[in-house]
Design a protein around this motif. Sequence first.
Motif, PDB file in Angstrom:
ATOM      1  N   GLU A  13      30.242  19.874 -19.936  1.00 43.04           N
ATOM      2  CA  GLU A  13      30.390  20.561 -18.660  1.00 43.04           C
ATOM      3  C   GLU A  13      29.995  19.642 -17.522  1.00 43.04           C
ATOM      4  O   GLU A  13      29.140  18.782 -17.678  1.00 43.04           O
ATOM      5  N   GLN A  70      28.173  18.384 -14.318  1.00 42.84           N
ATOM      6  CA  GLN A  70      26.866  18.579 -13.695  1.00 42.84           C
ATOM      7  C   GLN A  70      26.786  17.679 -12.472  1.00 42.84           C
ATOM      8  O   GLN A  70      27.144  16.501 -12.533  1.00 42.84           O
ATOM      9  N   ASP A  82      27.036  26.555 -13.063  1.00 41.95           N
ATOM     10  CA  ASP A  82      26.724  26.946 -14.435  1.00 41.95           C
ATOM     11  C   ASP A  82      25.994  28.283 -14.499  1.00 41.95           C
ATOM     12  O   ASP A  82      25.848  28.864 -15.576  1.00 41.95           O
ATOM     13  N   TRP A  83      25.513  28.784 -13.355  1.00 40.01           N
ATOM     14  CA  TRP A  83      24.843  30.078 -13.306  1.00 40.01           C
ATOM     15  C   TRP A  83      25.776  31.185 -12.840  1.00 40.01           C
ATOM     16  O   TRP A  83      25.337  32.315 -12.636  1.00 40.01           O
ATOM     17  N   LYS A  98      33.544  30.793 -15.302  1.00 46.41           N
ATOM     18  CA  LYS A  98      34.121  30.767 -16.651  1.00 46.41           C
ATOM     19  C   LYS A  98      35.434  31.541 -16.714  1.00 46.41           C
ATOM     20  O   LYS A  98      36.281  31.271 -17.569  1.00 46.41           O
ATOM     21  N   CYS A 149      27.601  32.486 -20.159  1.00 43.47           N
ATOM     22  CA  CYS A 149      27.097  31.736 -19.003  1.00 43.47           C
ATOM     23  C   CYS A 149      25.562  31.754 -19.013  1.00 43.47           C
ATOM     24  O   CYS A 149      24.970  32.830 -19.054  1.00 43.47           O
TER      25      CYS A 149
END
Length: 200
Positions: free
Chosen positions: A1, A3, A148-149, A154, A200
Motif C-alpha cells: 500500500e 504510504q 489508510d484510515w 477501499k 481498513c
Amino acid sequence: ERQYFEMDEDAREEWMATEAPKIRKTVEKYRALLYFQDEANVSLTAFLGKTWAPRGLTPRQKVTGKRGGVAAISAINGSGRLIFKLHEKRICSEEVLAFLAQMLKHHKKRHLVVVMDQAPPHTSHKTMAYIEKQTRLHVFHLPKYSPDWNPDEKVWNHLKHQELKGHQAKTKAELKEMTQTKLKIMSSNPSLLRGIFFRC
C-alpha cells in the motif's frame, strides 16, 4: 500500500487519542450512523489485471487511449451500506454540500457522523458553515495523509481494480454508465461492503 513521506505519526497518535473517542461518544450519544466519506476520479484509462503467460507472448488488452474520467463521491458504513453520486466535473464544495444533504435525506430521522479527510472542499468556509447549521450532522476530519484510515478509499480501490478492471468504455458517457452500474451492484452487496469496511 502507498504510504506518504508527509505522514506525521505523532499527529496520527494524537488524533487516535483525542478525536477517535469524540467520534465514539457522538455516535453513542445520538445513536448515530457512522459513515466514512471520500471522492475519487474514475479514469477512461483502465487498470489492467496481472496474469501468467508464456515467455514472449504477453497478453494484449485493448483499451481507449483517450483522456478523461468521471468524478465520484461516496460514503460507506460498517453495516454494509454505500451511498454514492457521480459528477462530470471536479468535485468542489458545492458537490460536497449536495452529497451531505443527500445523506441526510436518505436517513431522514437519524443523526449522522461523517468522517472525511482534510481536502479543501471538506474544510472550506462554505462547507463548514453548512455543517454548523445541520443539527443531525456531525463531521470529523482525519489526520492529514491518512488514507489508510478511511475505508471509503477501499471502495474506490475495489471498483477500479476489480469491478472496472480492463473496462472497454470508449467515452465519458459510457464510463459514467458503467461506473453507475458497478456501484449499484456493489451497494446491493452488504457482505462485500462490510468486508471492505472492516479490512481498513
